[in-house]
Design an enzyme around this catalytic site. Structure first.
Site, PDB file in Angstrom:
ATOM      1  N   SER A 133     -18.175 -21.538  12.211  1.00  0.00           N
ATOM      2  CA  SER A 133     -18.076 -21.448  13.678  1.00  0.00           C
ATOM      3  C   SER A 133     -17.991 -22.822  14.355  1.00  0.00           C
ATOM      4  CB  SER A 133     -19.233 -20.616  14.247  1.00  0.00           C
ATOM      5  OG  SER A 133     -19.193 -19.296  13.729  1.00  0.00           O
TER       6      SER A 133
ATOM      7  N   ASN B 255      -8.904 -23.980   7.475  1.00  0.00           N
ATOM      8  CA  ASN B 255      -8.757 -22.900   6.499  1.00  0.00           C
ATOM      9  C   ASN B 255      -8.218 -21.697   7.266  1.00  0.00           C
ATOM     10  OD1 ASN B 255      -8.976 -20.856   4.671  1.00  0.00           O
ATOM     11  ND2 ASN B 255     -11.209 -20.950   4.457  1.00  0.00           N
ATOM     12  N   TRP B 256      -6.944 -21.437   7.080  1.00  0.00           N
ATOM     13  CA  TRP B 256      -6.309 -20.366   7.866  1.00  0.00           C
ATOM     14  C   TRP B 256      -6.619 -18.982   7.317  1.00  0.00           C
ATOM     15  CZ3 TRP B 256      -0.650 -22.511   8.976  1.00  0.00           C
ATOM     16  CH2 TRP B 256      -0.752 -23.658   9.763  1.00  0.00           C
ATOM     17  N   LYS B 257      -7.282 -18.920   6.169  1.00  0.00           N
ATOM     18  CA  LYS B 257      -7.636 -17.632   5.550  1.00  0.00           C
ATOM     19  C   LYS B 257      -6.396 -16.735   5.496  1.00  0.00           C
ATOM     20  CE  LYS B 257     -12.371 -18.465   6.867  1.00  0.00           C
ATOM     21  NZ  LYS B 257     -13.685 -17.945   7.228  1.00  0.00           N
TER      22      LYS B 257
ATOM     23  N   GLY C 230     -12.400 -22.524  10.392  1.00  0.00           N
ATOM     24  CA  GLY C 230     -11.710 -21.253  10.210  1.00  0.00           C
ATOM     25  C   GLY C 230     -10.992 -20.843  11.489  1.00  0.00           C
ATOM     26  N   GLY C 231     -11.601 -19.943  12.234  1.00  0.00           N
ATOM     27  CA  GLY C 231     -10.950 -19.346  13.408  1.00  0.00           C
ATOM     28  C   GLY C 231     -10.337 -20.353  14.370  1.00  0.00           C
TER      29      GLY C 231
ATOM     30  N   GLU D  87     -16.162 -16.453   0.763  1.00  0.00           N
ATOM     31  CA  GLU D  87     -15.438 -15.175   0.764  1.00  0.00           C
ATOM     32  C   GLU D  87     -14.893 -14.866  -0.635  1.00  0.00           C
ATOM     33  OE1 GLU D  87     -12.986 -16.192   4.112  1.00  0.00           O
ATOM     34  OE2 GLU D  87     -14.780 -16.106   5.370  1.00  0.00           O
TER      35      GLU D  87
ATOM     36  N   GLY E  98     -17.625 -17.229  10.923  1.00  0.00           N
ATOM     37  CA  GLY E  98     -16.978 -16.174  11.693  1.00  0.00           C
ATOM     38  C   GLY E  98     -17.930 -15.369  12.558  1.00  0.00           C
TER      39      GLY E  98
ATOM     40  N   HIS F 230     -14.948 -20.860  -1.983  1.00  0.00           N
ATOM     41  CA  HIS F 230     -15.286 -20.386  -0.641  1.00  0.00           C
ATOM     42  C   HIS F 230     -16.181 -19.149  -0.751  1.00  0.00           C
ATOM     43  CE1 HIS F 230     -14.944 -18.806   3.414  1.00  0.00           C
ATOM     44  NE2 HIS F 230     -14.585 -20.018   3.772  1.00  0.00           N
TER      45      HIS F 230
ATOM     46  N   GLU G  10     -21.013 -24.633   3.971  1.00  0.00           N
ATOM     47  CA  GLU G  10     -20.704 -23.533   4.880  1.00  0.00           C
ATOM     48  C   GLU G  10     -21.770 -22.451   4.742  1.00  0.00           C
ATOM     49  OE1 GLU G  10     -16.156 -23.617   5.814  1.00  0.00           O
ATOM     50  OE2 GLU G  10     -16.549 -22.249   4.171  1.00  0.00           O
TER      51      GLU G  10
HETATM   52  O1  LIG Z   1     -15.162 -20.179   6.516  1.00  0.00           O
HETATM   53  C1  LIG Z   1     -14.884 -21.083   7.288  1.00  0.00           C
HETATM   54  C2  LIG Z   1     -13.981 -22.174   6.902  1.00  0.00           C
HETATM   55  O2  LIG Z   1     -13.731 -22.173   5.539  1.00  0.00           O
HETATM   56  C3  LIG Z   1     -15.433 -21.093   8.664  1.00  0.00           C
HETATM   57  O3  LIG Z   1     -14.845 -20.076   9.392  1.00  0.00           O
HETATM   58  P1  LIG Z   1     -15.110 -19.995  10.976  1.00  0.00           P
HETATM   59  O4  LIG Z   1     -14.822 -21.379  11.528  1.00  0.00           O
HETATM   60  O5  LIG Z   1     -14.140 -18.966  11.466  1.00  0.00           O
HETATM   61  O6  LIG Z   1     -16.547 -19.628  11.147  1.00  0.00           O
END
Ligand SMILES: O=C(CO)COP(=O)(O)O
Length: 247
Positions: free
Chosen positions: A209, A9-11, A230-231, A96, A170, A94, A164
């Site tokens: 994470s 997920n590149w956000k 994510g990251g 967010e 994050g 998600h 999640e």
């Molecule tokens: O929200 C995430 C994937 O959708 C997880 O993000 P991180 O891996 O950056 O914690």
């Protein structure tokens, strides 16, 4: 037997240049073919990602879609448009989007219906906040999110659930493999009671994470079938290592 799935997920990250560089590196890297891999860039980078990944084993997905099919919905993108573009996947619910865009379970349920109808494969995200976990409410929160999004659908084949925990996204704080496994087992048991879902065949991803250093122990758990990353998905060698840890 559930095939492992690792999705990035590149956000809200990327530029035409960085998308080209990251996908160039991933496409040139050695990722085991026993793991299914997908990347989810922003809407504006989807066409570029689809073009670069065409003919490869890397699937492409969006990070959201509209509940509506078409019409006066400024700023929205319909699931049918994503399917028409060639997308395979869509992330829904998600945390967010729930937190910053006030997405409710009923809206997420409507998005899920639109995604399924369009032929996209949904990755439905669920997970509790730190306060909810500390109050002992993690299972109840996840159960309510599942019921709110899934009840009333008849076609849920191929559905993927991503657990999640909000406190692990994050933050560098990962759920321990045991904490994650406990909730994954709970989710699978809940899914067994949902009409239209084959709980044993449903892939359950962990997200929060995930890094090359912790992926292996998470994937070793019985009910963890991959990750939503994510990251670390923005760093080609880290994402490759996580994919291979799932193989
Ligand atoms: O929200 C995430 C994937 O959708 C997880 O993000 P991180 O891996 O950056 O914690």
């Amino acid at each position: 037997m559930r095939q492992p799935l690792v999705a990035g997920n590149w956000k809200m990250h990327g530029s035409r240049e960085s998308v080209g560089t990251l996908l160039g590196a991933l496409l040139a890297s050695d990722i085991a073919d026993t793991v299914e891999v997908a990347v989810c860039p922003t809407y504006v980078h989807l066409a570029q990602a689809l073009e670069l990944c065409a003919g490869s084993a890397i699937g492409v997905g969006a990070q959201d879609c509209s509940h509506a099919e078409a019409g006066a919905y400024t700023g929205e993108v319909a699931a049918t448009m994503l399917a028409d573009l060639g997308c395979d996947w869509v992330i829904l619910g998600h945390s967010e989007r729930r937190a910053y865009h006030n997405e409710s379970d009923s809206l997420i349920s409507a998005k899920l219906a639109a995604a399924i109808e369009a032929g996209l494969k949904p990755v439905l995200c669920v997970g509790e906040t730190r306060e909810q976990r500390e109050a002992g409410e993690a299972e109840a929160v996840v159960a309510a999110q599942l019921a709110g999004a899934l009840d009333g659908h008849s076609k849920l084949d191929g559905l993927v659930i991503a657990y999640e925990p909000v406190w692990a996204i994050g933050t560098g704080l990962t759920a321990t493999p045991e904490q994650a496994q406990d909730i994954h087992a709970f989710i699978r048991a809940e899914l067994a009671g949902v009409t239209g879902v084959n709980a044993d065949a449903t892939r359950l991803l962990y997200g929060g994470s995930v890094k090359p250093g912790n992926a292996g122990e998470l994937f070793a758990q019985a009910d963890i079938d991959g990750a939503l990353v994510g990251g670390a998905a923005l760093v080609a060698e880290d994402f490759q290592a996580i994919c291979n840890a799932a193989a």
